[in-house]
Design an enzyme around this catalytic site. Structure first.
Site, short mmCIF file in Angstrom:
data_model
loop_
_atom_site.label_atom_id
_atom_site.label_comp_id
_atom_site.label_asym_id
_atom_site.label_seq_id
_atom_site.Cartn_x
_atom_site.Cartn_y
_atom_site.Cartn_z
N ASP A 8 3.44 -4.43 22.73
CA ASP A 8 2.72 -3.74 23.01
C ASP A 8 2.76 -3.44 20.72
OD1 ASP A 8 1.06 -0.90 22.42
OD2 ASP A 8 2.91 0.21 22.69
N LYS A 70 -6.04 -2.93 13.41
CA LYS A 70 -6.32 -3.00 15.14
C LYS A 70 -7.79 -2.76 15.38
CE LYS A 70 -4.71 -1.52 19.66
NZ LYS A 70 -4.06 -1.22 20.58
N GLU A 147 -3.38 -1.69 27.88
CA GLU A 147 -2.11 -0.70 28.28
C GLU A 147 -2.15 0.05 28.94
OE1 GLU A 147 -3.51 0.84 23.92
OE2 GLU A 147 -2.86 -0.96 23.30
N ASP A 170 -3.34 8.25 27.81
CA ASP A 170 -2.91 7.45 26.58
C ASP A 170 -3.33 7.19 24.88
OD1 ASP A 170 -1.11 5.64 24.44
OD2 ASP A 170 -2.10 3.33 25.71
#
Ligand code: ADP
Ligand code: MG
Length: 602
Positions: A8, A70, A147, A170
């Site tokens: 992850d 990211k 994800e 999420d």
């Protein structure tokens, strides 16, 4: 077949997991922790710090330390340090290398392959950049998993009920992903996904920091980047504090500057209302796309660090009604799911029957002639978002002008009306016989597979001429030669050795506090850092390092508390008592002390 590592790779924190003895197991890093901050920091000699140590260096070495990269995967963002330039995927590669090395040490075997999770809303370029990051870290990455799909895998079988539809919400440091999942027997089907690529916990940190500045007559955008980071860090701590307490005091110390601000959940909601409002957008969209309403949903599973915020849970309850919000272990869900997926990919006997069907999170199409404005083509969708993967769709087009020589199929990804507002992935050009407009036609097939590879086939109907293009690399992505070259260069850069990680982290912590303090406390910290440095690099006596480490740690903790909590009345003599009270039991103590004093007087 070797073990496959599930990763992850988060905006804020990264985790790794493997499938072992019938379950997904998280892998601890050299601190024994599961979460490794996704922060990279460089030393002039090309040593690279990753994780906790690098995070401390964000404040003390702001120009050499990077986080939140990211968010820029697959873009032309570059980071400069020590005269060298890095792409976001190269910084990510250092994080992956750290996770890989930690896993190899923990498992006692070499790891060659990984599955990496990405936000569902990552576009094709960002996905390719993620795969490239894997290659740059010496990992084979065939499979990228969304994800939310990973989180859904981790949630499977939580309840007795086997057939259900649920929402996975999420909310991480930089992104929000919402997905609608259907579970039936051993099949997990992702029905629809939606999200906001630029909404996460760091946005709340920013709002709190801006409010702090407002109350102290500072302008956030105009203060030094070091002070910005100190205030943001403090804001983040205050925000996390509000998960435990109703009210907290945010305190900022930076050199001569000292300030504090009271924070409560109510105030947090007031200053960040626009952020809360943005949360509802993807929730509504995912229900609409999946043709469901809340009555069809059996539960809402909360994933990601920002779901720990009571205000977020409160808002969701307010928006969705009294739903059963399932808060499991928000920090671990995605990684556990990727670990499970690694097991599926290894074709492990104990989960081989589990099937995860995934979907294409964005629409893929081409630009077509716009009669209203010839300069701007319109998007014509060929594969609709939320189509189940792998999928293949066909479309027919005709020439738009008289006697045109070619037909160009521009490949776009996105939901916008004008083609050029979407992401351009590539083009396929075929020659057509000269003819009046509309006479010549082409057949276009788009095939998108589970590994994120898009194949475009174009056939000219009158001549039968065919052209195939595999769209694997966007123009901003690295070519395979480039990657090869960079792998060699990056390999020369050494990650800070894991067995010294704790000492380095202590040192980085001290440096950060040194940067933040003034006067007597600053001197005290400086002296201890000098002393510790001598122990580590000059004396190199492991016994002494071990002996003094806990004392220095204690000292730094007290200094941190002093900065953090105005309630503690600091006095250098108090803080020094760790040293006086240290174990008096042997002569070495005296000897150390002489040595320590000796160094201090130089
Ligand atoms: P990512 O997937 O983006 O790496 P995470 O799921 O690890 O992110 O979440 C990180 C975010 O969660 C950060 O913005 C962090 O401040 C926030 N966070 C972590 N713990 C808490 C907490 N106890 N209360 C509020 N926010 C938290
Ligand atoms: Mg995450």
């Amino acid at each position: 077949m070797g073990k496959i590592l599930g990763i992850d790779l988060g905006t804020t924190n990264s985790l790794a997991a493997v499938w072992q003895e019938g379950e997904s197991c998280l892998i601890p890093n050299s601190f024994g922790e599961y979460l490794t901050p996704s922060v990279v920091s460089f030393e002039a000699d090309d040593t690279v710090y990753v994780g906790k140590t690098a995070k401390e260096r964000l404040v003390s070495h702001p120009a050499q330390s990077f986080s939140v990269f990211k968010r820029f995967m697959g873009t032309d963002q570059r980071y400069e340090v020590n005269g060298k330039q890095y792409r976001p995927e190269e910084l990510s590669a250092f994080v992956l290398r750290r996770l890989k090395e930690d896993a190899e040490r923990y498992l006692g075997e070499l790891i060659e392959e990984a599955v990496i999770s990405v936000p569902a809303y990552f576009n094709d370029k960002a996905r390719k950049a993620t795969k490239d990051a894997g290659k740059l870290a010496g990992l084979k990455v065939e499979r990228i998993i969304n994800e939310p799909s990973a989180a859904a895998l981790a949630c499977r079988g939580l309840d007795e009920e086997n057939d259900e539809t649920f929402l996975v919400f999420d909310f991480g440091g930089g992104t929000l992903d919402v997905s609608l999942v259907d579970c039936f027997d051993n099949i997990i089907e992702i029905i629809a996904v939606s999200g906001d690529n630029h909404l996460g916990g760091s946005d709340f940190d920013k709002e709190i920091a801006v409010q702090f500045c407002r109350e102290h007559e500072l302008e956030f955008e105009h203060i030094s980047s070091q002070r910005q980071r100190i205030i943001l860090e403090s804001a983040s701590r205050a925000k996390c504090g509000l998960s435990e307490e109703k009210e907290v005091v945010m305190k900022v110390t930076d050199g001569e500057f000292e300030g504090q601000m009271e924070m409560s959940n109510k105030k947090l909601i007031e200053i960040s209302m626009p952020l809360f409002e943005r949360i509802s957008v993807p929730v509504k969209r995912v229900l609409h796309d999946g043709k469901k309403n809340m009555l069809d949903i059996s539960k809402v599973i909360l994933v990601g660090g920002s779901c720990k915020m009571p205000s977020v849970q409160q808002y969701l309850r307010h928006m969705l009604g009294e739903y059963s919000l399932t808060v499991m272990n928000p920090d671990h869900m995605v990684a556990l799911g990727v670990g499970t997926y690694a097991g599926i990919k290894e074709r492990r006997e104990d989960i081989k029957d589990l099937l995860l069907t995934d979907i294409c999170p964005f629409s893929l199409g081409t630009g077509i002639f716009n009669a209203g404005n010839a300069k701007r083509t319109l998007m014509s969708t060929i594969i609709e978002r939320n189509s189940v993967l792998p999928c293949s769709h066909r479309a027919h087009f005709q020439t738009a002008s008289d006697y045109q020589k070619y037909v160009v199929i521009d490949v776009y990804q996105g939901e916008e009306y004008y083609a050029d507002n979407n992401i351009h992935l590539g083009e396929v050009k075929v020659g057509v016989p000269l003819a009046p407009k509309g006479k010549e036609t082409v057949t276009v097939d788009y095939t998108y597979d589970i590994n994120g590879i898009l194949i475009v086939d174009v056939e000219v109907d009158s001549t039968g001429e065919k052209k195939r293009q595999v769209i694997t690399t966007g123009t901003d992505n690295m070519s395979s030669e480039e990657i090869k070259k960079r792998v060699e260069q990056l390999e020369k850069m050494k990650l800070s050795p894991a067995d010294q990680e704790e000492n380095q982290m202590l040192f980085a912590w001290g440096e950060r506090l040194y940067a933040q303090t003034t006067g007597a406390l600053k001197n005290e910290i400086g002296e201890r850092l000098n002393f510790f440095q001598q122990l580590l690099h000059v004396e190199q006596n492991p016994y002494k390092v071990k002996k003094w480490k806990s004392g220095i740690e204690e000292f730094l903790r007290k200094a941190e508390n002093y900065l953090d909590d105005s309630g503690i009345d600091w006095n250098p003599a108090d803080i020094d008592s760790w040293y006086e009270e240290g174990d008096q039991d042997d002569e070495r103590q005296e000897e150390d002390r002489r040595w320590y004093d000796g160094h201090l007087t130089h």
